[in-house]
Enzyme design. Structure first.
Site: not given
Ligand code: IMP
Ligand code: MG
Length: 481
Positions: A157, A159
């Site tokens: 993942d 973020d």
């Molecule tokens: P992950 O934790 O890497 O899956 O990223 C999730 C985060 O990506 C979300 O909390 C958003 O802040 C950011 N994000 C940016 N663009 C999008 C999108 O199109 N869909 C969902 N999350 C997005």
């Molecule tokens: Mg995440």
């Protein structure tokens, strides 16, 4: 069960047996699922939402190792916590992903040895024998680059797993080094993130700037770079690291196109129609608008090609409870639509910490597409993420992958160190002269001169980080100052 033992002050004698009992329950559950047994396993009776276990989990061993270090059973007032159980499960999963090596005599406790001493390090020979270094006679010889004894595909993942929420991968040399070592040792690495900026390469590159820069500084070869992937928008936009350490969109259609070649997977993007995608997004958008007004939230709705998000206004926050409420409303409405004559395409409604989204597609599809594209089975795949509650977006990956649940990039770093050390790879961060770089001296690229200076260009990292500080991570737009 652990609570009873704790209250009776019996953890010291019964703790390990309790974990053995969990192992028995899990094995029974796995057997019944494999045999498509219609009966409900004892474990499922206890935990109705239990998922699939893709490998055996050596929970007793993991508990013993963890307890040896943290002395949980010596505590008199504080019982074993949820977080500690999470750590024990993570450890068991990492141990399970390592194939047994014939003749191995190493004790698992060694992986918790204090900082690595050359003569106490687990060494792996070319023959794949692993043994405990037993004194001066054994030198810390690292395994040469090649196939690592551990998972073959690790999906991450973004973020809160590789970088803090809403931040980017700027300067984190330890984590970057471990990712580099995984790639060098034959592991395919993929960032599977909800962040979706279509095929705008620069936006993803900005967010991974420090990592890509580290790869460049270390002179990762083309073949090693090609093992690095990024899936944006959960499973919508696939990139591979290519020439010049730049992300390149992977061809979608036609022979060897990733969408074409994975369309046999029922849920994959090759089987979605634009009409169905818009039906899901229209419902998600109207629901988000309704919730925004009804709960009086300080946010805005962002609609993209494959997602709808509720994002906070600049400088404002949306309470976690409100984000969860929106996610559960989305689940309810989209499920109801699919129970009727809905489009039936996969989606993911989740709370991202500061925002909430409905994405078309999910990480189950993302991981599955990668497994199929790379020919790597479920039992050799590991997904590492922070969102495993039912309102999180890593939850979906459980169905098709072994998983490790972390809560911060620091924990991710620790998990990777564990994987590398269990495989016998030296994890010492190289110094500026390239010494102790964790690769064997037979490294052919040192001779070919392809290897570049170890000096890290902090100016460039800073420049890229500053760009990200001015980037709206929700949309990928640069914010005018
Ligand atoms: P992950 O934790 O890497 O899956 O990223 C999730 C985060 O990506 C979300 O909390 C958003 O802040 C950011 N994000 C940016 N663009 C999008 C999108 O199109 N869909 C969902 N999350 C997005
Ligand atoms: Mg995440």
């Amino acid at each position: 069960m652990l609570q009873h033992s704790f209250v009776l002050d019996a953890l010291e004698t019964t703790g390990a047996d309790t974990f053995s009992h969990f192992e028995i329950l899990i094995n029974e559950h796995r057997r019944m699922s494999e045999q498509n047994n219609q009966q409900v396993s004892r474990l499922q009776q206890l935990v109705p939402t239990i998922g699939m276990f893709h490998t055996h989990l050596p929970l007793r061993r993991a508990f013993e190792v963890y307890n040896e270090k943290h002395k949980l059973t010596k505590r008199q007032h504080i019982q074993i916590s949820f977080n500690e159980i999470r750590h024990i499960l993570n450890l068991a999963q990492i141990m399970a992903l390592r194939k047994n090596v014939p003749g191995e005599r190493r004790h698992p406790l060694d992986i918790f040895a204090p900082e690595l001493e050359p003569n106490s390090f687990v060494s792996c020979r070319k023959s794949d024998d692993v043994e405990i270094a037993d004194g001066d006679s054994t030198v810390d010889k690292d395994i040469p680059p090649g196939q690592l004894n551990g998972p073959r595909l690790i999906t991450f993942d973004g973020d809160q797993t590789l970088y803090a929420d809403g931040a980017n991968f700027d300067s984190n040399p330890r984590l970057a080094n471990y990712l580099y070592l995984l790639l060098r040792h034959g592991v395919s690495v993929a960032v599977v993130t909800a962040a979706g900026y279509e095929y705008n390469v620069e936006k993803y590159e900005y967010r991974l700037s420090g990592l890509l820069h580290f790869f460049r500084q270390r002179g990762l070869s083309n073949a090693e770079c090609a093992r690095f992937y990024l899936f944006g928008g959960e499973c919508n936009y696939l990139f591979q690291l290519g020439h010049g350490y730049r992300l390149q969109p992977v061809k979608e259609y036609g022979p060897s196109g990733w969408i074409t070649s994975t369309s046999f997977i029922k849920e994959s993007p090759g089987n979605w129609s634009e009409a169905h995608i818009n039906t899901v997004l229209d419902l998600a958008e109207s629901n988000a608008n309704e919730t925004l007004t009804e709960l009086n939230l300080r946010g805005r709705i962002v609609r993209k090609r494959r997602s709808v998000g509720l994002c906070p206004n600049p400088g404002q926050e949306i309470p976690r409870e409100s984000l969860d409420e929106l996610v559960l409303r989305s689940h309810e409405k989209l499920n109801r639509m699919n129970e009727g004559n809905g489009p039936g395409i996969p989606y993911c409604a989740f709370n991202g910490g500061t925002d909430a989204w409905v994405d078309v597609g999910n990480k189950r599809v993302g991981v599955q597409v990668l497994q199929s594209y790379l020919g790597i089975p479920v039992q050799e795949t590991l997904h590492i993420g922070d969102q495993f509650l039912n309102t999180g977006n890593d939850y979906a990956a459980r169905d098709v992958s072994c998983c490790v649940w972390i809560i911060s990039p620091q924990e991710t770093t620790y998990i990777l160190k564990l994987i590398l050390r269990l495989a016998g790879v030296s994890v010492i961060l190289p110094d500026e002269n390239g010494k102790n770089d964790g690769v064997s001296s037979s490294d052919d690229r040192s001779d070919s001169g392809e290897r570049q200076s170890m000096k890290i260009d902090f100016g460039e990292i800073q420049r890229r980080s500053q760009v990200v500080q001015h980037m709206d991570v929700y949309t990928g737009d640069l914010i005018q100052k």
